[in-house]
Scaffold this active site. Structure first.
Site, PDB file in Angstrom:
ATOM      1  N   GLY A 149       0.316  -1.121   0.045  1.00  0.00           N
ATOM      2  CA  GLY A 149       0.105  -0.024  -0.286  1.00  0.00           C
ATOM      3  C   GLY A 149       1.334   1.655  -0.308  1.00  0.00           C
ATOM      4  O   GLY A 149       2.035   1.108  -0.054  1.00  0.00           O
ATOM      5  N   ARG A 152       3.876   6.050   2.195  1.00  0.00           N
ATOM      6  CA  ARG A 152       4.229   7.464   2.784  1.00  0.00           C
ATOM      7  C   ARG A 152       3.459   8.518   1.196  1.00  0.00           C
ATOM      8  O   ARG A 152       4.182   9.349   1.155  1.00  0.00           O
ATOM      9  CB  ARG A 152       5.726   7.676   2.237  1.00  0.00           C
ATOM     10  CG  ARG A 152       6.687   6.784   1.327  1.00  0.00           C
ATOM     11  CD  ARG A 152       7.687   6.404   1.022  1.00  0.00           C
ATOM     12  NE  ARG A 152       8.672   6.114   0.308  1.00  0.00           N
ATOM     13  CZ  ARG A 152       9.934   6.086   0.167  1.00  0.00           C
ATOM     14  NH1 ARG A 152      10.425   7.573   0.346  1.00  0.00           N
ATOM     15  NH2 ARG A 152      10.406   5.458  -1.027  1.00  0.00           N
ATOM     16  N   GLY A 185       6.894   7.073   7.109  1.00  0.00           N
ATOM     17  CA  GLY A 185       6.185   7.596   5.912  1.00  0.00           C
ATOM     18  C   GLY A 185       6.578   9.018   5.213  1.00  0.00           C
ATOM     19  O   GLY A 185       6.079   9.500   4.542  1.00  0.00           O
ATOM     20  N   ARG A 242       3.296  14.196  -6.988  1.00  0.00           N
ATOM     21  CA  ARG A 242       3.340  13.183  -8.244  1.00  0.00           C
ATOM     22  C   ARG A 242       2.232  13.843  -8.647  1.00  0.00           C
ATOM     23  O   ARG A 242       0.819  13.461  -8.552  1.00  0.00           O
ATOM     24  CB  ARG A 242       3.907  11.877  -7.961  1.00  0.00           C
ATOM     25  CG  ARG A 242       4.687  11.282  -7.686  1.00  0.00           C
ATOM     26  CD  ARG A 242       5.030  10.352  -7.483  1.00  0.00           C
ATOM     27  NE  ARG A 242       4.887   9.198  -6.842  1.00  0.00           N
ATOM     28  CZ  ARG A 242       5.259   7.666  -7.092  1.00  0.00           C
ATOM     29  NH1 ARG A 242       5.503   7.762  -7.197  1.00  0.00           N
ATOM     30  NH2 ARG A 242       4.259   7.156  -6.207  1.00  0.00           N
ATOM     31  N   ASP A 341       4.081  -4.197  -7.204  1.00  0.00           N
ATOM     32  CA  ASP A 341       3.603  -3.214  -7.334  1.00  0.00           C
ATOM     33  C   ASP A 341       4.440  -2.053  -7.617  1.00  0.00           C
ATOM     34  O   ASP A 341       3.862  -0.836  -6.767  1.00  0.00           O
ATOM     35  CB  ASP A 341       3.549  -3.439  -5.708  1.00  0.00           C
ATOM     36  CG  ASP A 341       5.001  -3.557  -4.757  1.00  0.00           C
ATOM     37  OD1 ASP A 341       5.710  -4.411  -5.175  1.00  0.00           O
ATOM     38  OD2 ASP A 341       5.137  -2.596  -4.457  1.00  0.00           O
ATOM     39  N   ASP A 351       6.762   4.665  -9.456  1.00  0.00           N
ATOM     40  CA  ASP A 351       7.693   4.357  -8.204  1.00  0.00           C
ATOM     41  C   ASP A 351       9.633   4.368  -8.862  1.00  0.00           C
ATOM     42  O   ASP A 351      10.456   3.699  -8.661  1.00  0.00           O
ATOM     43  CB  ASP A 351       7.570   3.050  -7.794  1.00  0.00           C
ATOM     44  CG  ASP A 351       6.253   3.270  -6.845  1.00  0.00           C
ATOM     45  OD1 ASP A 351       5.577   4.519  -7.043  1.00  0.00           O
ATOM     46  OD2 ASP A 351       6.391   2.561  -6.180  1.00  0.00           O
TER      47      ASP A 351
END
Ligand code: AMP
Ligand code: MG
Length: 589
Positions: A149, A152, A185, A242, A341, A351
């Site tokens: 998930g 952060r 986070g 982002r 992920d 990412d």
């Protein structure tokens, strides 16, 4: 020409239009209608308070019943509403991207506002946002890791622009969420600079990617053990904002299929959500020849993509992924953490952690120290890993009964076909060849690996070779002198032999040297975001000088242009760049 110029100059650069309403402390709300210098259409330009929000993700999908950020398993939900909690102390706007501001219709003047860094760090809530963290899982380094998930990253919502495009805005490093597990986070300036610059660099190289609107330093310190060696250090914290049409990943689907039957319907809900908002053309497929295919399997001869929208969807995702990874190969990009992920369903690069562009060509290059034992995510493995990840995704859709086995196999077949098609086109263009020539390209890559030739500079220089078969052997290597460094007699012979075949192939094309140079320079960048360039910008930024980050941003916005005066940015890495932490990083960011 004269008339056109006159019409363009007829209007002032911008005019203000009163729309009523307004932000607190301001009596009127003004939206500027600007004549974009590089756009023909008129563009709305708004203040941050006037961004046009929509929230389909939280409106149409089930959410967590809790809204605290206590770390936990979140069941029966696609997201948890949670607000940014990052603490700031005089946050600074390090850099921002003009083209991304334009995507959101954000007025460039907003970036001069003293309070903007507060909004873009998450310290002040953005009016109209409904912040949430997404629930997803994933396979990490080949093993199912369960719930991961947004640990952060916090999405603020979707912004609708004046071209009716929908863009999600997300803050990365803005505090804990229920998905933060044992971590804080937060994000550090070093990795945030890398993500900010590389997402923009990739976009301008023509590679699909999430974008970055801004980079803000929080003014507070974050503790990180950069090499996981028991030496934690305090580093400046930062937040990147982002932007992407969607941040859905393969793992967003996997997590629900991995749980009890009760959560399986969420896979369907999320698939419908993605199709409706991001693949609407799939709803209108008609039965044409191109949509029925023979599969390689003898008992399953035909797949008709018009009869199952989910099959058409997964085929498109497989193809987008294949095409993305082929493009990475073209520019020598290695993602470094291709866990499921980190695989976007839109086929975007997503990412940015320990990524790296190849300097010296090395198919086994991995930028990730965590990946060193097996080099699962090294440059040459990425195409296979993409397929492995697609296989996990099709398994998920099969578990949810959205596609059957033959459709799953077909998606994987199409991954392979699409990858090879795109890869061949890309390499053919990089070499300026009239047609794909496998032995010639393979021989080149093996020569480059033996002599550790710089991937970017070699292809950029290759366009100087003339298609003249009468050039004597001893002069053949002259145009490549600057990129074939320190090679002995034997290797010179190997390169001369390769060049002879190459020139022979070029001479049959009928394309002039000048024409070929122009088209090759349009696909072979002069400037890439080398890790050592990032490091120089990081070192300066960490002591408060953001100039180099901003210069690099401008540089990577025009990677194919010569940019006189900027040649030093095309130089090979200096010796210091080979130390860990520069050319290779851990996931600790
Ligand atoms: P990444 O390797 O950055 O894609 O992250 C893998 C997982 O770890 C994701 O669920 C991230 O949200 C989570 N994660 C990474 N760094 C942090 C952090 N500093 N705080 C909370 N979660 C994190
Ligand atoms: Mg990730």
């Amino acid at each position: 020409m004269g008339v056109l110029l006159m019409v363009r100059n007829l209007y002032p650069k911008s005019v203000s239009v009163y729309l009523g309403g307004g932000r607190k402390g301001k009596s009127k709300r003004w939206v500027r209608m600007e004549k974009g210098s590089n756009r023909d259409s008129e563009r709305r330009r708004v203040e941050v308070e006037d961004l046009k929000w929509d929230h389909t993700f939280v409106r149409e999908l089930p959410g967590d019943t809790r809204s605290d950020s206590y770390p936990r398993e979140v069941l029966h939900a696609c997201y948890s509403k949670v607000s940014p909690s990052v603490e700031v102390d005089n946050p600074q706007l390090v850099a921002w991207s003009e083209p991304v501001a334009d995507l959101l219709d954000l007025d460039h003047k907003e970036f001069g506002r003293a309070d903007l860094a507060l909004f873009l760090s998450g310290a002040s809530p953005l009016p109209g946002a409904i912040p949430y963290a997404q629930c997803y899982g994933g396979h990490q380094f080949g093993m199912w890791a369960g719930q991961l998930g947004d640990g952060r990253a916090i999405t603020l919502g979707e912004i609708l622009n004046s071209n009716s495009q929908r863009w999600e805005l997300q803050l990365k490093g803005s505090g804990k969420t229920p998905y933060s597990r044992f971590a804080d986070g937060l994000a550090v300036l070093r990795s945030s600079i890398r993500e900010f610059l590389c997402s923009e660099a990739m976009h301008h190289l023509g590679i699909p990617t999430t974008r970055a609107l801004s980079l803000v330093s929080t003014g507070n310190l974050v503790t990180r053990d950069m090499f996981y060696d028991g030496n934690p250090k305090e580093e400046p914290g930062a937040v990147v904002s982002r932007v992407a049409q969607s941040f859905l990943r393969f793992g967003s689907y996997q997590i629900h299929a991995s749980r009890a039957d009760q959560d399986l319907p969420l896979v369907t809900l999320l698939a419908d959500y993605a199709i409706n908002h991001h693949f609407p053309h799939i709803l209108n497929l008609t039965n044409t020849q191109t949509l029925s295919f023979c599969t390689a399997h003898p008992h399953h001869s035909l797949v008709d993509l018009t009869s199952n929208k989910y099959a058409a969807w997964v085929v498109e995702i497989a193809e987008r992924t294949a095409s993305l990874i082929a493009r990475w190969q073209g520019v020598g990009f290695t993602h470094g953490v291709l866990n499921t992920d980190n695989m976007s369903i839109l086929g975007l690069t997503i990412d940015y952690g320990p990524f790296g562009f190849l300097d010296a060509f090395d198919p086994k290059f991995t930028p990730n120290t965590t990946d060193l034992p097996g080099r699962r995510y090294c440059f040459a493995n990425q195409p296979d890993i993409g397929l492995w990840n697609i296989a996990q995704f099709t398994t998920t859709l099969q578990a949810a009964h959205l596609i059957d086995e033959k459709e799953a196999n077909y998606a994987m077949e199409r991954y392979g076909t699409r990858f090879m098609d795109d890869y061949q086109v890309i390499m053919t263009k990089k070499l300026g060849l009239p047609k794909y020539n496998k032995p010639l390209i393979n021989k080149l890559l093996s020569n480059m690996a033996v002599d550790k030739v710089d991937y970017t500079n070699f292809f950029r220089t290759l366009s100087n070779v003339k298609a003249d078969t009468s050039i004597p052997d001893e002069e053949m290597l002259v145009p490549l002198k600057s990129v074939l460094l320190d090679i002995g007699k034997e290797r010179k012979e190997a390169w001369t032999s390769w060049l002879k075949s190459y020139i022979h192939e070029l001479s049959s094309s009928g394309i002039s040297d000048d024409e070929r140079k122009i088209s090759m320079d349009l696909v072979n960048p002069k400037y890439i975001l080398r890790n050592y360039l990032c490091q120089t910008a990081i070192d300066a930024a960490e002591i408060g000088d953001f100039g180099e980050v901003r210069r690099l941003l401008k540089l990577v916005e025009r990677p194919f242009d010569d940019q006189p005066g900027m040649e030093k940015y095309a130089r090979l890495p200096p010796a210091w760049a080979y130390r860990p932490g520069v050319c290779m990083l851990s996931c600790s960011s």
